[in-house]
Scaffold this active site. Structure first.
Site, PDB file in Angstrom:
ATOM      1  N   SER A 126       0.864  -1.185   0.000  1.00 16.53           N
ATOM      2  CA  SER A 126       0.000   0.000   0.000  1.00 16.53           C
ATOM      3  C   SER A 126       0.897   1.230   0.000  1.00 16.53           C
ATOM      4  O   SER A 126       2.036   1.186   0.495  1.00 16.53           O
ATOM      5  CB  SER A 126      -0.892   0.003   1.245  1.00 16.53           C
ATOM      6  OG  SER A 126      -1.555   1.251   1.381  1.00 16.53           O
ATOM      7  N   TYR A 171      -2.093  -0.192  10.905  1.00 12.01           N
ATOM      8  CA  TYR A 171      -2.146  -0.529   9.489  1.00 12.01           C
ATOM      9  C   TYR A 171      -0.912  -0.021   8.739  1.00 12.01           C
ATOM     10  O   TYR A 171      -0.271  -0.775   8.003  1.00 12.01           O
ATOM     11  CB  TYR A 171      -3.415   0.042   8.854  1.00 12.01           C
ATOM     12  CG  TYR A 171      -3.523  -0.255   7.377  1.00 12.01           C
ATOM     13  CD1 TYR A 171      -3.826  -1.542   6.941  1.00 12.01           C
ATOM     14  CD2 TYR A 171      -3.306   0.737   6.421  1.00 12.01           C
ATOM     15  CE1 TYR A 171      -3.920  -1.829   5.588  1.00 12.01           C
ATOM     16  CE2 TYR A 171      -3.391   0.458   5.074  1.00 12.01           C
ATOM     17  CZ  TYR A 171      -3.700  -0.832   4.660  1.00 12.01           C
ATOM     18  OH  TYR A 171      -3.768  -1.114   3.316  1.00 12.01           O
TER      19      TYR A 171
END
Length: 236
Positions: A137, A150
């Site tokens: 990501s 995260y």
């Protein structure tokens, strides 16, 4: 699929929906598939769609957080391409995050990389060819409020992928990490405006580009972003 196949075999984790499903559909034209996810019913549906494209498909209803079960299910499989796609996200301030939410993200986004890759990488090294592709990501190189866990897991992915690449490239095994920006999936809460975001198929195209590059060429890090959050996809 334990014996050497006539087509390369790709194993995809988190394959029952979203980006994982899109990757399976994209690779099905040229690869046989091993599809892994917890939801066996959704996996069966994806498998039928992939078989329509000519792929032989094996499904494994498996929770990749379970190291022992993962090793037992995957060890000995002939896999040419591993796509570590399984991932979860809980976006909330650190002081509001429960231990269960924290551990679930670490178990899926970090520890499962060990369990799955450790089970399949030795075969690639022994054969002198293979490819490990990880879905990361853009959160792996930036931060935001609510992303303490995260973004931490995605920063780990970047370090893990580059270190692993340096370890196994001389054995003929490539390692890639695909780093998407926002993708319109179930990751976002209901009501979120996703009309400007990437589609799962865009990430699948990036994976296919990385894993089908010429043998002497490695696409190690590929970042894919929506062009603009101010312009919906339909405006192009």
């Amino acid at each position: 699929m334990t014996n050497s196949p006539t087509r390369p075999v790709a194993l995809i984790t988190g394959a029952s929906r979203g980006i994982g499903r899109a990757i399976a559909l994209r690779l099905a034209a040229a690869h046989d598939l091993v599809l892994v996810a917890r939801d066996g019913e959704h996996l069966a549906s994806v498998a039928r769609d992939c078989e329509a494209s000519g792929a032989r498909v094996q499904t494994l209803a498996l929770d990749v957080r379970d190291g022992q079960a993962t090793v037992a299910a995957l060890t000995g499989l002939h896999v040419d391409v591993l796509v570590n796609n399984a991932g979860v996200a809980v976006m909330k301030p650190f002081l509001e995050m429960t231990a269960e939410e924290w551990n679930r993200q670490v178990d899926v986004n970090v520890n499962a990389l060990y369990h799955v890759t450790q089970a399949l990488l030795p075969g690639m090294v022994q054969r002198g060819r293979g490819h490990v592709c990880i879905i990361g990501s853009t959160a792996g190189r930036n931060t935001f409020v609510g992303g303490t866990c995260y973004t931490g897991t995605k920063h780990f992915v970047m370090g893990f992928a580059e270190s692993l690449m340096l370890e196994v490239r001389d054995a003929g095994v490539g390692v890639s990490v695909i780093t998407p920006g926002s993708v319109a999936t179930e990751l976002f809460p209901e009501g979120t405006n996703t009309t400007w975001m990437l589609e799962p198929a865009n990430i699948a195209d990036a994976v296919a580009f990385a894993v089908t590059a010429p043998p002497h060429m490695l696409v190690h890090r590929l970042e894919v972003r929506p062009l603009s959050p101010k312009r919906p996809r339909s405006s192009f």
